[in-house]
Write a protein that holds these residues in place. Sequence first.
Motif, PDB file in Angstrom:
ATOM      1  N   UNK A 182       0.816  -1.213   0.000  1.00  0.00           N
ATOM      2  CA  UNK A 182       0.000   0.000   0.000  1.00  0.00           C
ATOM      3  C   UNK A 182       0.853   1.267   0.000  1.00  0.00           C
ATOM      4  N   UNK A 183       2.127   1.142   0.380  1.00  0.00           N
ATOM      5  CA  UNK A 183       3.018   2.303   0.343  1.00  0.00           C
ATOM      6  C   UNK A 183       3.590   2.527  -1.054  1.00  0.00           C
ATOM      7  N   UNK A 184       3.543   1.497  -1.888  1.00  0.00           N
ATOM      8  CA  UNK A 184       4.058   1.625  -3.251  1.00  0.00           C
ATOM      9  C   UNK A 184       2.996   2.234  -4.148  1.00  0.00           C
ATOM     10  N   UNK A 185       3.449   3.010  -5.102  1.00  0.00           N
ATOM     11  CA  UNK A 185       2.522   3.610  -6.060  1.00  0.00           C
ATOM     12  C   UNK A 185       2.335   2.603  -7.185  1.00  0.00           C
ATOM     13  N   UNK A 186       1.537   1.590  -6.938  1.00  0.00           N
ATOM     14  CA  UNK A 186       1.415   0.476  -7.882  1.00  0.00           C
ATOM     15  C   UNK A 186       0.461   0.838  -9.003  1.00  0.00           C
ATOM     16  N   UNK A 187       0.892   0.551 -10.192  1.00  0.00           N
ATOM     17  CA  UNK A 187       0.115   0.870 -11.376  1.00  0.00           C
ATOM     18  C   UNK A 187      -0.527  -0.392 -11.931  1.00  0.00           C
ATOM     19  N   UNK A 188      -1.806  -0.320 -12.248  1.00  0.00           N
ATOM     20  CA  UNK A 188      -2.459  -1.400 -12.974  1.00  0.00           C
ATOM     21  C   UNK A 188      -3.161  -0.800 -14.176  1.00  0.00           C
ATOM     22  N   UNK A 189      -3.351  -1.622 -15.173  1.00  0.00           N
ATOM     23  CA  UNK A 189      -3.803  -1.126 -16.461  1.00  0.00           C
ATOM     24  C   UNK A 189      -5.117  -0.331 -16.356  1.00  0.00           C
ATOM     25  N   UNK A 190      -5.156   0.787 -17.018  1.00  0.00           N
ATOM     26  CA  UNK A 190      -6.361   1.611 -17.047  1.00  0.00           C
ATOM     27  C   UNK A 190      -7.134   1.258 -18.315  1.00  0.00           C
ATOM     28  N   UNK A 191      -7.902   0.193 -18.211  1.00  0.00           N
ATOM     29  CA  UNK A 191      -8.573  -0.325 -19.396  1.00  0.00           C
ATOM     30  C   UNK A 191     -10.080  -0.280 -19.231  1.00  0.00           C
ATOM     31  N   UNK A 192     -10.803   0.097 -20.288  1.00  0.00           N
ATOM     32  CA  UNK A 192     -12.271   0.042 -20.215  1.00  0.00           C
ATOM     33  C   UNK A 192     -12.707  -1.388 -19.900  1.00  0.00           C
ATOM     34  N   UNK A 193     -13.577  -1.520 -18.932  1.00  0.00           N
ATOM     35  CA  UNK A 193     -14.044  -2.848 -18.582  1.00  0.00           C
ATOM     36  C   UNK A 193     -13.095  -3.614 -17.682  1.00  0.00           C
ATOM     37  N   UNK A 194     -11.963  -3.018 -17.314  1.00  0.00           N
ATOM     38  CA  UNK A 194     -10.990  -3.667 -16.439  1.00  0.00           C
ATOM     39  C   UNK A 194     -10.671  -5.081 -16.912  1.00  0.00           C
ATOM     40  N   UNK A 195     -10.214  -5.200 -18.143  1.00  0.00           N
ATOM     41  CA  UNK A 195      -9.952  -6.528 -18.703  1.00  0.00           C
ATOM     42  C   UNK A 195      -8.706  -7.175 -18.130  1.00  0.00           C
TER      43      UNK A 195
ATOM     44  N   UNK B 293      -5.336  -7.908  -4.370  1.00  0.00           N
ATOM     45  CA  UNK B 293      -5.693  -7.572  -5.748  1.00  0.00           C
ATOM     46  C   UNK B 293      -5.341  -6.120  -6.009  1.00  0.00           C
ATOM     47  N   UNK B 294      -4.803  -5.855  -7.192  1.00  0.00           N
ATOM     48  CA  UNK B 294      -4.358  -4.517  -7.540  1.00  0.00           C
ATOM     49  C   UNK B 294      -5.140  -4.034  -8.744  1.00  0.00           C
ATOM     50  N   UNK B 295      -5.809  -2.919  -8.594  1.00  0.00           N
ATOM     51  CA  UNK B 295      -6.586  -2.321  -9.678  1.00  0.00           C
ATOM     52  C   UNK B 295      -6.814  -0.862  -9.362  1.00  0.00           C
ATOM     53  N   UNK B 296      -7.026  -0.079 -10.396  1.00  0.00           N
ATOM     54  CA  UNK B 296      -7.321   1.343 -10.214  1.00  0.00           C
ATOM     55  C   UNK B 296      -6.262   2.049  -9.367  1.00  0.00           C
ATOM     56  N   UNK B 297      -5.017   1.566  -9.494  1.00  0.00           N
ATOM     57  CA  UNK B 297      -3.896   2.119  -8.741  1.00  0.00           C
ATOM     58  C   UNK B 297      -4.095   2.011  -7.237  1.00  0.00           C
ATOM     59  N   UNK B 298      -4.802   0.967  -6.812  1.00  0.00           N
ATOM     60  CA  UNK B 298      -5.041   0.727  -5.392  1.00  0.00           C
ATOM     61  C   UNK B 298      -4.755  -0.734  -5.061  1.00  0.00           C
ATOM     62  N   UNK B 299      -4.522  -0.977  -3.779  1.00  0.00           N
ATOM     63  CA  UNK B 299      -4.322  -2.328  -3.270  1.00  0.00           C
ATOM     64  C   UNK B 299      -5.551  -2.736  -2.465  1.00  0.00           C
ATOM     65  N   UNK B 300      -6.138  -3.844  -2.854  1.00  0.00           N
ATOM     66  CA  UNK B 300      -7.276  -4.405  -2.139  1.00  0.00           C
ATOM     67  C   UNK B 300      -6.832  -5.727  -1.520  1.00  0.00           C
ATOM     68  N   UNK B 301      -7.296  -6.035  -0.320  1.00  0.00           N
ATOM     69  CA  UNK B 301      -6.923  -7.296   0.312  1.00  0.00           C
ATOM     70  C   UNK B 301      -8.156  -7.981   0.878  1.00  0.00           C
ATOM     71  N   UNK B 302      -8.336  -9.249   0.506  1.00  0.00           N
ATOM     72  CA  UNK B 302      -9.458 -10.050   0.991  1.00  0.00           C
ATOM     73  C   UNK B 302      -8.879 -11.108   1.931  1.00  0.00           C
TER      74      UNK B 302
END
Length: 395
Positions: free
Chosen positions: A205-218, A236-245
């Motif tokens: 969460x401290x890293x500025x992690x990049x994930x693809x900015x794609x329509x539909x999040x493919x 899970x990493x998406x929308x330049x955020x870190x999610x944890x389940x």
Amino acid sequence: MKKIASLMVGLLMCSTAAFANEVAPDHVALKPIFDHVFDAGTYTSLNYEAGKAALAKGFGGDAGKCTAIAKTLPNGDTVVGRNLDFYVTHKPAYVVRTKGIEGEYETIGLTYVHVGYPDNDYVKTNGLPKKVYDLLPFSSTDVLNEKGFYIEVNMRYDEPGKDGKPIFASTGTNPKSKERMSAIMLPRYLGARCATVDEAVALAKKLDIYSIKAPGMNWSLCMMMADATGNYGLMEIAENKVYFVKKQPVQTNFYVTKSLYKKQHYKSGMGRYDLVMNNIKDVKTEEDMLNLTKKVTYWQCNFPDTCQYDARTELVEDNSKWSTDYILDPKNAAEVKAKQEEGAAKLRAMTREQVMDVGTYWESAFTNLVNCNKKTLTVRFFEDDSRVMTLGFDK
């Protein structure tokens, strides 16, 4: 990551010094383990700047249609079963170790990255080019450290490029971030610095992690993690955020975080996910986990006469029509079945060498079992029960 029977090749701790006089100065000799599998030896220093620079530009890279399963067994051991499916062609795999690097934990990793890499025969004859060798620790798909923390990376990409074909488009961290990080670099980076799942999530969460900015999040980037305290879960990493389940037991090739799941239009791996969820309650031992993991290995083509598809997961290249919803719709069943049979017939008409040369047809797998408490990683290479080994730490 998988298998058991005759896994007694034991705790390999090999050196890269062998055959040094047989290779050119700009190449590094590797110790062969099995056909197409090399031990890269133990790294005692790493060129992080070179790794970041190369991988942030997309050096190498491959994505698999893979599965990871985590569970704490009745005996108290937390284990992860994992398969990594990938295009085989003629490319080798690597066992990568790091030790004695300042301020970092000792790690064992597995690397299979075929884009831009020399083929197996080239490596056997010439050794591995040093610039490629230097990057192996930064492209490990699976990493276990001496504290029993384990992390794997799983990617699925479907974003079309200018030619209409899928592209691997993630650069890892944002281009302007202070700490650039390729997606494939994250397992070793976190494995070298974190003793637990909680530590890894906090650092990510401290890293500025990049994930693809794609329509539909493919495109999806997911990491199953587990540790010796009994904690496990899916990052899970998406929308330049870190999610944890937390305590999420299964990962395939789609997001399980609800907000992300709703936005992602192409969900690959639903068949594998359902299979695991329906059977994970029966996993009581390491062998049970290995056997379950084996069942989700995706055989796109296993020669000479078996070509299997899961119509609910990977099926076709044209995702604009063959979305998950389209495949699952009963009224399309006949068309889906015809598409399966068309692909199987094409593969059966080709020789093994022809399929390997094409490079996008023959799928094989690592099948692994990690025991976080025993701090061992057992791996079966290329669906071959005779090529199984257990990796551990030299004390």
